[in-house]
Design a protein around this motif. Structure first.
Motif, mmCIF file in Angstrom:
data_model
loop_
_atom_site.group_PDB
_atom_site.id
_atom_site.type_symbol
_atom_site.label_atom_id
_atom_site.label_comp_id
_atom_site.label_asym_id
_atom_site.label_seq_id
_atom_site.Cartn_x
_atom_site.Cartn_y
_atom_site.Cartn_z
ATOM 1 N N ASN A 113 0.854 -1.190 0.000
ATOM 2 C CA ASN A 113 0.000 0.000 0.000
ATOM 3 C C ASN A 113 0.886 1.234 0.000
ATOM 4 N N ILE A 114 1.258 1.673 -1.194
ATOM 5 C CA ILE A 114 2.190 2.791 -1.315
ATOM 6 C C ILE A 114 1.535 4.008 -1.952
ATOM 7 N N GLY A 115 0.198 4.018 -1.975
ATOM 8 C CA GLY A 115 -0.489 5.241 -2.367
ATOM 9 C C GLY A 115 -1.037 5.238 -3.773
ATOM 10 N N ASP A 116 -1.110 6.427 -4.335
ATOM 11 C CA ASP A 116 -1.776 6.688 -5.599
ATOM 12 C C ASP A 116 -1.164 5.892 -6.750
ATOM 13 N N THR A 117 -2.011 5.493 -7.675
ATOM 14 C CA THR A 117 -1.539 4.815 -8.883
ATOM 15 C C THR A 117 -1.548 5.755 -10.085
ATOM 16 N N VAL A 214 -3.438 0.975 13.495
ATOM 17 C CA VAL A 214 -2.514 1.638 12.578
ATOM 18 C C VAL A 214 -3.316 2.083 11.362
ATOM 19 N N LEU A 215 -3.341 3.378 11.117
ATOM 20 C CA LEU A 215 -4.091 3.929 9.992
ATOM 21 C C LEU A 215 -3.149 4.205 8.822
ATOM 22 N N MET A 216 -3.638 3.946 7.614
ATOM 23 C CA MET A 216 -2.914 4.274 6.401
ATOM 24 C C MET A 216 -3.761 5.209 5.552
ATOM 25 N N GLY A 217 -3.126 6.173 4.941
ATOM 26 C CA GLY A 217 -3.857 7.110 4.093
ATOM 27 C C GLY A 217 -3.029 8.348 3.857
ATOM 28 N N GLY A 218 -3.537 9.215 3.008
ATOM 29 C CA GLY A 218 -2.797 10.402 2.631
ATOM 30 C C GLY A 218 -3.244 11.665 3.323
ATOM 31 N N SER A 219 -4.253 11.577 4.195
ATOM 32 C CA SER A 219 -4.759 12.786 4.834
ATOM 33 C C SER A 219 -5.386 12.416 6.165
ATOM 34 N N SER A 220 -6.120 13.353 6.738
ATOM 35 C CA SER A 220 -6.676 13.155 8.073
ATOM 36 C C SER A 220 -7.885 12.220 8.042
ATOM 37 N N PHE A 221 -8.204 11.698 9.213
ATOM 38 C CA PHE A 221 -9.386 10.868 9.408
ATOM 39 C C PHE A 221 -10.208 11.430 10.565
ATOM 40 N N ILE A 222 -11.503 11.215 10.505
ATOM 41 C CA ILE A 222 -12.372 11.491 11.641
ATOM 42 C C ILE A 222 -12.363 10.251 12.520
ATOM 43 N N THR A 223 -11.725 10.330 13.672
ATOM 44 C CA THR A 223 -11.597 9.174 14.565
ATOM 45 C C THR A 223 -12.389 9.339 15.846
ATOM 46 N N GLY A 224 -13.034 10.502 16.002
ATOM 47 C CA GLY A 224 -13.738 10.797 17.240
ATOM 48 C C GLY A 224 -14.731 9.756 17.704
ATOM 49 N N PRO A 225 -15.505 9.132 16.791
ATOM 50 C CA PRO A 225 -16.512 8.162 17.264
ATOM 51 C C PRO A 225 -15.928 6.921 17.915
ATOM 52 N N TRP A 226 -14.625 6.637 17.735
ATOM 53 C CA TRP A 226 -14.104 5.378 18.256
ATOM 54 C C TRP A 226 -12.728 5.453 18.901
ATOM 55 N N HIS A 227 -11.975 6.536 18.720
ATOM 56 C CA HIS A 227 -10.574 6.454 19.165
ATOM 57 C C HIS A 227 -10.426 6.409 20.681
ATOM 58 N N HIS A 228 -11.419 6.866 21.435
ATOM 59 C CA HIS A 228 -11.316 6.784 22.898
ATOM 60 C C HIS A 228 -11.450 5.342 23.391
ATOM 61 N N ALA A 229 -11.950 4.453 22.551
ATOM 62 C CA ALA A 229 -12.047 3.041 22.931
ATOM 63 C C ALA A 229 -10.769 2.281 22.638
ATOM 64 N N VAL A 230 -9.808 2.939 21.985
ATOM 65 C CA VAL A 230 -8.569 2.274 21.574
ATOM 66 C C VAL A 230 -7.402 2.899 22.338
ATOM 67 N N PRO A 231 -6.611 2.113 23.048
ATOM 68 C CA PRO A 231 -5.520 2.705 23.827
ATOM 69 C C PRO A 231 -4.370 3.238 22.980
ATOM 70 N N ALA A 232 -4.122 2.671 21.801
ATOM 71 C CA ALA A 232 -2.977 3.098 20.994
ATOM 72 C C ALA A 232 -3.403 3.319 19.549
#
Length: 332
Positions: A113-117, A214-232
């Protein structure tokens, strides 16, 4: 531009006389100014491209080491909370003495997964995925790795519950964002993960307190609905051909994590400017990113420049003193 987008009709136009041969000669002459860069371009063009899989100068040991180091430095640690089991310390870095089984969940763990084609596409001779590196006996010893692609949430939760630690790989690939729209790709349609991935993360985290996302992507994500349930939580971007090694190095603590966010991650899309994927014309104001959020008093999930590390900092025995320097003269 790549793929001859700007000049594929040029030969026919010259033959028809629409573009003169003199105009072509003028453009080439201007391009071939006697500069060091152009001379190098001409020399390599005349030599021809070497065999892709014999590029020792491009994909040799030194360049692989550089790619691995650059990828590791780019990773951003967004969350690293302590958990009660087994010792009350943060989940990361993983201590080999405490980890004998790892559950790796998510198909992106096993996919290059190295990005855009599109125009940023590169052709490395090989890409080491995170799963490749975790399964490599030279990378981790005496640790059993159980891989699941994430399709069956219930089964993934069962495997997670029986493991010492869980690593969930989620996010985007060229199918979600990139230059190609057909059959897939183009601009992302949403900043949140898919409903399936969000359900997978929360379900797995509920069965194993030591869950790393571990998230992969080229920009930001909305993680608010779930990131407090994940310690790392770690942002890996598109880490390149040595990305699997880089992520494994950071998760294990073999390499310190020190990346910082180059953009703000909003907490919700409710107050972001309107996005229309196929709009032919749209008007935006002068503010965006962290400037927009500051102006509207929005609180992001992770602000511009944010990034945690593994080191601890303690303050103590603070003292104040008076400077002995003479005051600066005040200008008129």
């Amino acid at each position: 531009m790549p793929f001859r987008w700007r000049y594929r009709r040029l030969g026919r136009l010259v033959r028809r006389g629409v573009v003169s041969q003199e105009r072509i000669d003028e453009a080439v002459t201007r391009r071939l100014r006697p500069t060091r860069l152009v001379r190098a371009q001409v020399r390599f063009a005349a030599r021809g491209e070497p065999e892709r899989y014999q590029l020792d100068a491009v994909a040799g040991p030194e360049h692989r080491a550089l790619a691995r180091d650059a990828a590791a430095r780019s990773l951003v640690l967004l969350r690293n909370e302590p958990v009660a089991h087994p010792n009350g310390r943060p989940v990361l870095p993983t201590a080999e003495a405490e980890v004998r089984s790892i559950a790796v969940v998510g198909f992106l763990a096993a996919e290059p997964n190295i990005g855009d084609t599109g125009s940023s596409q590169v052709h490395p001779p090989s890409v080491d995925t995170l799963l490749d590196c975790l399964l490599d006996p030279g990378q981790r010893r005496c640790i059993s790795v159980h891989y699941r692609d994430g399709a069956d949430v219930a089964e993934e939760a069962r495997i997670a519950a029986a493991s010492d630690i869980v690593i969930v790989i989620a996010g985007c690939s060229h199918r979600d964002e990139g230059e190609w729209i057909i059959p897939a790709g183009g601009d992302r349609t949403r900043l949140r993960l898919t409903d399936h991935d969000e359900s997978l993360i929360t379900t797995v985290a509920s069965t194993n307190a030591r869950t790393v996302v571990v998230l992969m992507g080229g920009s930001s994500f909305i993680t608010g609905p779930w990131h407090h349930a994940v310690p790392a939580l770690v942002m890996a971007w598109y880490p390149g051909m040595e990305g699997g090694h880089a992520v494994a190095d950071v998760l294990s603590g073999d390499v310190p994590v020190g990346g910082r966010l180059p953009l703000t991650w909003p907490a919700t899309t409710n107050r972001l400017p309107e996005f229309r994927r196929f709009a032919k014309r749209i008007r935006y104001g002068p503010l965006h990113g962290y400037r927009l959020m500051e102006a509207e008093d929005q609180k992001p999930s992770f602000p511009f420049g944010f990034g945690l590390g593994y080191s601890t900092i303690e303050w103590g025995n603070q003292r104040s003193g008076r400077s002995t320097k003479a005051p600066m003269a005040r200008g008129t």
